[in-house]
Design a protein around this motif. Structure first.
Motif, PDB file in Angstrom:
ATOM      1  N   PRO A  62      37.166  35.309  44.654  1.00 18.02           N
ATOM      2  CA  PRO A  62      35.913  35.040  43.938  1.00 18.02           C
ATOM      3  C   PRO A  62      35.975  33.733  43.149  1.00 18.02           C
ATOM      4  O   PRO A  62      37.057  33.177  42.958  1.00 18.02           O
ATOM      5  CB  PRO A  62      35.817  36.226  42.976  1.00 18.02           C
ATOM      6  N   ASN A  92      40.663  38.264  34.291  1.00 19.89           N
ATOM      7  CA  ASN A  92      41.017  39.676  34.365  1.00 19.89           C
ATOM      8  C   ASN A  92      41.492  40.043  35.757  1.00 19.89           C
ATOM      9  O   ASN A  92      41.168  39.372  36.727  1.00 19.89           O
ATOM     10  CB  ASN A  92      39.810  40.537  33.985  1.00 19.89           C
ATOM     11  N   MET A  93      42.262  41.100  35.816  1.00 22.37           N
ATOM     12  CA  MET A  93      42.717  41.587  37.115  1.00 22.37           C
ATOM     13  C   MET A  93      42.131  42.971  37.322  1.00 22.37           C
ATOM     14  O   MET A  93      42.564  43.930  36.706  1.00 22.37           O
ATOM     15  CB  MET A  93      44.246  41.638  37.149  1.00 22.37           C
ATOM     16  N   SER A  94      41.123  43.059  38.146  1.00 28.62           N
ATOM     17  CA  SER A  94      40.530  44.370  38.404  1.00 28.62           C
ATOM     18  C   SER A  94      41.051  44.864  39.749  1.00 28.62           C
ATOM     19  O   SER A  94      41.600  44.097  40.523  1.00 28.62           O
ATOM     20  CB  SER A  94      39.005  44.246  38.431  1.00 28.62           C
ATOM     21  N   PRO A  95      40.893  46.156  40.021  1.00 28.17           N
ATOM     22  CA  PRO A  95      41.333  46.672  41.320  1.00 28.17           C
ATOM     23  C   PRO A  95      40.735  45.862  42.472  1.00 28.17           C
ATOM     24  O   PRO A  95      41.421  45.543  43.443  1.00 28.17           O
ATOM     25  CB  PRO A  95      40.806  48.103  41.325  1.00 28.17           C
ATOM     26  N   LEU A  96      39.475  45.511  42.340  1.00 24.19           N
ATOM     27  CA  LEU A  96      38.823  44.755  43.409  1.00 24.19           C
ATOM     28  C   LEU A  96      39.508  43.405  43.610  1.00 24.19           C
ATOM     29  O   LEU A  96      39.744  42.972  44.738  1.00 24.19           O
ATOM     30  CB  LEU A  96      37.337  44.557  43.084  1.00 24.19           C
ATOM     31  N   LEU A  97      39.838  42.750  42.500  1.00 27.11           N
ATOM     32  CA  LEU A  97      40.453  41.431  42.622  1.00 27.11           C
ATOM     33  C   LEU A  97      41.830  41.535  43.262  1.00 27.11           C
ATOM     34  O   LEU A  97      42.189  40.732  44.118  1.00 27.11           O
ATOM     35  CB  LEU A  97      40.540  40.753  41.247  1.00 27.11           C
ATOM     36  N   LEU A  98      42.595  42.542  42.862  1.00 24.88           N
ATOM     37  CA  LEU A  98      43.930  42.681  43.449  1.00 24.88           C
ATOM     38  C   LEU A  98      43.809  42.922  44.958  1.00 24.88           C
ATOM     39  O   LEU A  98      44.579  42.407  45.749  1.00 24.88           O
ATOM     40  CB  LEU A  98      44.711  43.818  42.794  1.00 24.88           C
ATOM     41  N   GLU A  99      42.803  43.693  45.313  1.00 24.14           N
ATOM     42  CA  GLU A  99      42.584  43.944  46.734  1.00 24.14           C
ATOM     43  C   GLU A  99      42.270  42.639  47.460  1.00 24.14           C
ATOM     44  O   GLU A  99      42.707  42.414  48.583  1.00 24.14           O
ATOM     45  CB  GLU A  99      41.431  44.934  46.877  1.00 24.14           C
ATOM     46  N   LYS A 100      41.511  41.790  46.800  1.00 18.60           N
ATOM     47  CA  LYS A 100      41.192  40.499  47.404  1.00 18.60           C
ATOM     48  C   LYS A 100      42.457  39.657  47.560  1.00 18.60           C
ATOM     49  O   LYS A 100      42.638  38.981  48.569  1.00 18.60           O
ATOM     50  CB  LYS A 100      40.162  39.759  46.550  1.00 18.60           C
TER      51      LYS A 100
END
Lengths: 440, 611
Positions: free
Chosen positions: B142, B158-166
Motif C-alpha cells: 500500500p 503500523n503493522m496490521s494483519p493485512l499489511l503483513l499478509e501483503k
C-alpha cells in the motif's frame, strides 16, 4: 435446495448508473449452496464531508405511524422503494468528537466512541472500533471463525496532509484494533478478491510453519532489546504474524468454498479510474464476502475525510466535493453538495439491492445482516458533530427498528447504536463508549 | 486561552510562597521585555503572560508547552509583535525565538525516533540492490502514510494483519523472481559455495548489520529440516527467502545504539540512516565497509559518504525523494486547471514536465554544490520542448536541457509550474495559497488554519461588482481577525501574480494590468517576483533552517521540535559560514548529534566520534 444463483437484476439495474459485471454473475452461479443456518453480519459504510441537513432530514408531516410510512427527503429519495427496510435515525451524536477542529477529529472516533489525541504522529490514541470489538469477542454463537475476521475497505489511499494537527492516519481509518492501531484498508478491488478467493497458493504449503517460525524468532530476538515504544510496534508485528498464521491455517482447513471462483476472471488490477466502477466493485465484493461467509464484518470508508473528489459524473457536480461542502448557505454550492450526498445514498441503496437479491435459507442476505450508513458530521459547512446522518437497514435489526424515522433526543450517544449492534452480533457487551444501554 | 490562564493562575498561587524571594518578572529576558513587555509581561487581563514561560518554578506540563509553541510560532510567523508595534530586527527575532525554544523541557526517550519500517519505495530499491533484479511493488504494497510531510516516519507506520499478509505476498513474488534469475539466485544459492558460506553474508546484507551466529545456524537448521521432509529444493529455497524478506529485521530499521553507549548510533545504524535518507536504499558495499571497520563514526568519513551518496544519478535520486516530499512537488501531477481557459493542460506531458523541472533543478544545486538559496533565485532552469514553449523560452531539442535564463522573470522554484500550479485553483491563482506555500515550505513558519467562518473568495478571478479579486481579498483583510496572518501571506502571494494558473507569465488579466505590488509586514514595498526573490534571499537563515529541519525529519524519522532548535541553529550557522553551499548543509546535518545520536537526551551522552 435453494437456488444459488444470485439474481441478475440486482447487478444490472439499480437506482442509478450501474455497470454490468459479468464476472460476478458467473462466479455467483458457481458457488456452492448458501449456508443452512445463516450467520449474522454487519457492514458499516461511512461517507466523507457530512450531509446537507436541510436536504437530508425527513419533514415531520411526512412521517406516518406504520412501518414504511415516511416520505423520503431530497437526499434519501433513492431509498423510496426500500422505505420498509430502512430507518432514518436522528438526534445521534458522537460526544467524543465535539471537541477538536477539522474533519479527522470527527471521523477517526466515529466507530470507537473515544476521544482521539491531537498529534501529528507520535503517540496516536483512539479506541477500539465496534467492528474490532466484535472480532475480538469470544464467539458464543459462531464457533467456526470465518476466513477473514473482518474486511476493511476503502477507495482512497491515505492523504499526505494533516488536518488541524491531527495525523494523516486519523483521516484514513475508521477501524481500529487498539488505541494505537489503525487497520489498514484495502482499496484495490482485485486485492480484495484475491484475499477472499485466491487460496491455492497458501493451501497445503508445507513450508508455511517454518517460515513463520523463523520470523517469530527474529521478532523475539529484536523485542528483547527494544525500548517500550518500539516494543509496542513489535507487538503489533507479532500479533500480525499470529493473525496470518491463523488465517493460513483456516485456508488449509476450509473446504473448497471459493475454489470454483479462482479460475474465473478477477477484477482488473489497480484502482478503477471511474469512481462509479470502483464503488460498484466494492459493493459487489461485500455481497460476495457475505454470500460466501468469508467474513461477517465489514467497514467501508467510501472516501477519506476532506475528499476533494470531482463528482463530475453527477449532473451539475463538477468541482471539488470538500469545497461544495463548505457551502456558506449559498444555493449554488448546496445544490451540488446535496446531489453528491444523494449519490452516496444511492450507493447504500445499491448495496441493499444486491443483498436483497441473494436468497439464503428462508430469506435473503439482507434479512440476515445489519447495514449502516453514516457520516462523521452533519453539516459539512460547520463541521457539525450533532444530529449525524445515520441510516440503518437489514433484518437483523428486527422489524420494530425498520421502516421508520426514529427520533432520539438531541445528542443521544451514537454509541448506543453501536452497542445495539454488538449485542445483536452476539457479543456480551454491556457498554460501549459513552453508551450504557442499547438504542434498539 | 482561558483554561490556560486558569492553570497558570493556579500554578502561580501554589508557587507564590516559594518564589516570593524573587520577582518572577525579573526572569524575563530584557529583549522580551522590550519587544513584548507592554502587553505580555505581568499581563493584567490574563491573556498571555511571558512571566509564566520564564518562571523557573512553573510546572512544565502540557499547557506550558502549548503556550511556548504558540509564542514561538507567533514570533516566527511575524504575526507578533503586531504590525502597528515596534518591529524587532531579524537578529533580535532570532535571539528571542532561541531563548524561548531553550525553555522547552526535554526528557530521555522523548526525542528518540520510533522504529521505522521500509517505505514502499525503499522496499523496492532494497530488493533491487540485494538481488540485482528489477522489481516494482505496484499494488502489492500500500501507499505509505505521511507525518510531518514525509513518509517513513515510524510513529505512523503500523503493522496490521493485512499489511503483513501483503508483505508475505510481496516476499513470495520476489523470491519467485530471484529463483528464476540465474544471477540473482547465485547471491544466496551458488553451485560452488555451500549455503553455510553464503548465508551469513547475505543475512548481514539483508538485515543491514552484523548477524549473530544463531541467526544463521537456526536458518540452516530450518533448511535441513525442510529437506529432510523431502521437499523439493526450489520450495525450500523459496521458503528461506520468504522468511528473510518478511522478517522484522528486514522490514524494520531498529536502532539500539552502541553497546557501551546506547545513546550513540552504531556505525551500521548510522550507515542505514544515511543510506535511506540520501539514496532510499540499503547501504552499498563501500558504506558497509566503513561501518564494518567503524570508521564511519569519524566525521570526515561520514561526510565523505554523504557527499558521495547524494550524487547518485546526478542528485536526482535524492532530489526526487527529499525535495519532492519537502516541497510537495508531486501534487502538481494531480493539480487541475479549467481546460477551457487553460487548454495547455490538454498536453498530458505538461504536469510531469513541471515535476521533472523542479527535481532536476534541485538536483543541480545538490550535485554542483551550489548555494541552497538558489532555490529562491537562479539564472538557469531545466526545460524540455514542452516547457520551453510553455514558458516562452527558446526552442530546445527533445529531452531536458539546462538553459540559462535572460532576465529575472524565471529562475528559482517560485517561477516553476510545479509550485505555481499546485498553489492555484482551476480558474484563478491563489495569492493566499502561494503565500502559504512560501511560509510553510520555504520559511517553515506555517500560518495557523483560518478561524471558522473566515469566508471564502470566488472561484474565478473575473472582476465582480467592479472589484478585482485582489480588491475583494483586501476587503477580507480589513477584518482584524484575518489581518494578522494575511498581511504577510497575501503580500508574498500578490508578488507572484505575474504567473498565471499554469505558470505562464502575464502582464494583464481580464484586460487590466496585473497588480503584483505588495507591502511586507515590515513596510518594505515589493513589486513582482524579482523584488520578492530579492527580499526572500535576505531570509537566508530561515530558508537554510527550513531545509535543515526537513532533512532531519526525513533522515531521523521524527518531528523536530523546539528542543531541537539549538542544534539546528548550529547547522544553520555552519552552512551560512560556507556560503550556503549544499555540501556544507549536508555535512552539518549528518554530523549533528540530532543525526548521529539515538537519544540526544540520554544520560550517557558523550561527544560522538572525532574529526
Amino acid at each position: 435446495m435453494i437456488d444459488p444463483m444470485i439474481g441478475r437484476r440486482a447487478f444490472l439495474c439499480g437506482t442509478g448508473v450501474t455497470f454490468a459485471l459479468p464476472w460476478l454473475e458467473t462466479l455467483a452461479a458457481r458457488l456452492p449452496a448458501p449456508l443452512r443456518t445463516p450467520p449474522k453480519r454487519m457492514a458499516i459504510m461511512v461517507t466523507p464531508n457530512g450531509m446537507l441537513p436541510s436536504a437530508w432530514h425527513v419533514k415531520k408531516d411526512k412521517i406516518g405511524k406504520a412501518r414504511g410510512e415516511w416520505q423520503p427527503s431530497f437526499t434519501l429519495a433513492p431509498l423510496a422503494d426500500r422505505r420498509r427496510d430502512v430507518s432514518v435515525l436522528t438526534g445521534l451524536a458522537n460526544r467524543q468528537s465535539f471537541q477538536g477542529d477539522g474533519h479527522y477529529a470527527k471521523v477517526a472516533p466515529l466507530l470507537t466512541g473515544k476521544k482521539i489525541r491531537r498529534t501529528g504522529g507520535r503517540d496516536l490514541r483512539n479506541g477500539i472500533s465496534l467492528d474490532q470489538v466484535a472480532v475480538q469477542a469470544p464467539r458464543e454463537q459462531n464457533k467456526s471463525a470465518t476466513l477473514l475476521p473482518s474486511l476493511e475497505l476503502g477507495c482512497d489511499p491515505i492523504y499526505p496532509v494533516e488536518d488541524m494537527g491531527y495525523s494523516t492516519v486519523y483521516g484514513g481509518h475508521i477501524a481500529w484494533s487498539a488505541a494505537d492501531r489503525p487497520m489498514l484498508k484495502e482499496i484495490v478491488p482485485q486485492n480484495v478478491f484475491d484475499r477472499m478467493f485466491r487460496r491455492h497458493e497458501a493451501q497445503n504449503d508445507p513450508t508455511r510453519k517454518s517460515v513463520l517460525d523463523a520470523v517469530r524468532r527474529d521478532a523475539k530476538r529484536l523485542s528483547q532489546r527494544l525500548s517500550a515504544r518500539d516494543r509496542r510496534k513489535l507487538d503489533e508485528y507479532e500479533d500480525a504474524v499470529r493473525s496470518l498464521e491463523l488465517r493460513l491455517e483456516e485456508v488449509g482447513k476450509e473446504g473448497d468454498a471459493g475454489s470454483a471462483l479462482r479460475k474465473e476472471q478477477r477484477p482488473e488490477s489497480g484502482r478503477p479510474r471511474d469512481y462509479r466502477v470502483h464503488m460498484s466493485l466494492m459493493l459487489d465484493l461485500i455481497t460476495l464476502a457475505f454470500r460466501t461467509d468469508t467474513t461477517r464484518i465489514v467497514t467501508f470508508l467510501t472516501g477519506n475525510e476532506v475528499s476533494g473528489r470531482n463528482f463530475s459524473f453527477v449532473d451539475g457536480c463538477a468541482g471539488n466535493f470538500h469545497e461544495f461542502s463548505h457551502h456558506q448557505g449559498k444555493k449554488e454550492k448546496q445544490e451540488p453538495y446535496r446531489r453528491i450526498n444523494r449519490w452516496h445514498v444511492e450507493q447504500f441503496g445499491a448495496l441493499l439491492e444486491r443483498l436483497a437479491a441473494v436468497e439464503e435459507d428462508d430469506g435473503t442476505l439482507l434479512d440476515h445482516s445489519m447495514l449502516v450508513m453514516a457520516a462523521a458530521m452533519s453539516d459539512g459547512n460547520k463541521h457539525s458533530p450533532h444530529n449525524l446522518p445515520v441510516l440503518i437497514a437489514g433484518g437483523q435489526f428486527g422489524d420494530e427498528a425498520l421502516g421508520r424515522v426514529m427520533r432520539s433526543r438531541r445528542d443521544t450517544p451514537l454509541c448506543r447504536l453501536w452497542l445495539s449492534m454488538l449485542q445483536r452480533m452476539g457479543v456480551p457487551a454491556e457498554q460501549f463508549g459513552d453508551a450504557t444501554e442499547p438504542l434498539l | 486561552m482561558r483554561s490556560v490562564s486558569v492553570v497558570r493562575l493556579i500554578a502561580t498561587l501554589l508557587l507564590v510562597p516559594v518564589l516570593r524571594a524573587q520577582d518572577p518578572a525579573s526572569a524575563v529576558p530584557e529583549l522580551a521585555q522590550k519587544l513584548c513587555g507592554e502587553c505580555h509581561v505581568e499581563d493584567t487581563d490574563g491573556d498571555f503572560d511571558l512571566v509564566f514561560l520564564f518562571d523557573p518554578g512553573v510546572i512544565k506540563n502540557g499547557e506550558y508547552t502549548e503556550q511556548l509553541h504558540l509564542a514561538v510560532q507567533r514570533l516566527r510567523s511575524r504575526t507578533m509583535p503586531p504590525p502597528d508595534e515596534l518591529q524587532p530586527a531579524d537578529a533580535e527575532r532570532r535571539e528571542l525565538t532561541a531563548a524561548l525554544a531553550q525553555l522547552m523541557p526535554s526528557q530521555p526517550g522523548e526525542r528518540v525516533a520510533t522504529v521505522r519500517r521500509l517505505t514502499r519505495r525503499q522496499y523496492e530499491l532494497t530488493v533491487q540492490d540485494l538481488f540485482g533484479v528489477q522489481w516494482r511493488a505496484h499494488d502489492l504494497l500500500p501507499e505509505d502514510a505521511f507525518a510531518h510531510g514525509f513518509v517513513g516516519q515510524g510513529d505512523v507506520q503500523n503493522m496490521s494483519p493485512l499489511l503483513l499478509e501483503k508483505y508475505h505476498d510481496a516476499a513470495s513474488e520476489v523470491a519467485k523472481l530471484v529463483l528464476a534469475d540465474d544471477k540473482a539466485r547465485r547471491v544466496l544459492f551458488a553451485e560452488d559455495r555451500a549455503l553455510a558460506e553464503t548465508l551469513p553474508q547475505f543475512l548481514a546484507a539483508a538485515f543491514r548489520r552484523p548477524v549473530q551466529n544463531e541467526e544463521v545456524t537456526e536458518r540452516l537448521a530450518d533448511v535441513a529440516a525442510m529437506q529432510n521432509q523431502g521437499l523439493p529444493a526450489a520450495q525450500v529455497e523459496h521458503a528461506l527467502l520468504r522468511g528473510i524478506l518478511v522478517s522484522p529485521s528486514f522490514l524494520l530499521r531498529p536502532e539500539f545504539g552502541q553497546e557501551d553507549a546506547p545513546a550513540q548510533l552504531s556505525a551500521h545504524e548510522l550507515a542505514v540512516r544515511l543510506s535511506y535518507m540520501l539514496a532510499s536504499t540499503t547501504p552499498d558495499a563501500s558504506l558497509t565497509a566503513s561501518a564494518n571497520d567503524n570508521s564511519l563514526l569519524r566525521h570526515d568519513v561520514l561526510i565523505e559518504h554523504a557527499q558521495r551518496l547524494v550524487q547518485l544519478k546526478e542528485g536526482r535520486a535524492f532530489a526526487g525523494d527529499f525535495a519532492s516530499q519537502w516541497l510537495g512537488l508531486k501534487q502538481v501531477l494531480t493539480a487541475t486547471a479549467d481546460f477551457r481557459r487553460y487548454p495547455q493542460i490538454w498536453k498530458h506531458s505538461l504536469r510531469p514536465s513541471f515535476l521533472q523541472e523542479a527535481v532536476r533543478f534541485f538536483a543541480a544545486i545538490v550535485s554542483e554544490d551550489r548555494s541552497v538559496l538558489e532555490l529562491i533565485d537562479a539564472d538557469y532552469t531545466f526545460v524540455n520542448p514542452v516547457l520551453a514553449s510553455h514558458y516562452g523560452l527558446a526552442k530546445v531539442k527533445s529531452g531536458f536541457h539546462r538553459v540559462t535564463l535572460e532576465g529575472k522573470r524565471r529562475g528559482g522554484i517560485l517561477g516553476m509550474g510545479a509550485m505555481l500550479m499546485t498553489s492555484s485553483y482551476p480558474l484563478r491563482t491563489s495569492p493566499v495559497k502561494r503565500g502559504q506555500w512560501i511560509l510553510t515550505k520555504l520559511l517553515d513558519s506555517p500560518p495557523p488554519p483560518p478561524p471558522p467562518g473566515a469566508g471564502e473568495l470566488p472561484k474565478d478571478d473575473k472582476p465582480k461588482d467592479n472589484l478585482t479579486l485582489r480588491q475583494q481579498l483586501e476587503e477580507h483583510r480589513k477584518r482584524r481577525s484575518c489581518a494578522g496572518c494575511h498581511a504577510e501571506m497575501d503580500a508574498l502571494g500578490f508578488a507572484l501574480e505575474n504567473y498565471d494558473v499554469v505558470g505562464r507569465w502575464r502582464d494583464s488579466m481580464h484586460k487590466l494590468p496585473v497588480d503584483a505590488k505588495a507591502e511586507l509586514p515590515d513596510g518594505t514595498e515589493i513589486d513582482g517576483p524579482v523584488a520578492l526573490k530579492r527580499e526572500l534571499r535576505k531570509r537566508g537563515d530561515d530558508i537554510v533552517r527550513a531545509m535543515a529541519k526537513n532533512l532531519l525529519v526525513h533522515g531521523v524519522g521524527r518531528d523536530m521540535g523546539l528542543a531541537d532548535e539549538a542544534e539546528i541553529a548550529k547547522i544553520v550557522a555552519a552552512t551560512r559560514a560556507k556560503g550556503d553551499r549544499f555540501s556544507a548543509l549536508l555535512a552539518a546535518v549528518v554530523t549533528s548529534p540530532l543525526f548521529t545520536m539515538r537519544d540526544i537526551d540520554a544520560a550517557d551522552t558523550r561527544p560522538g566520534g572525532g574529526e
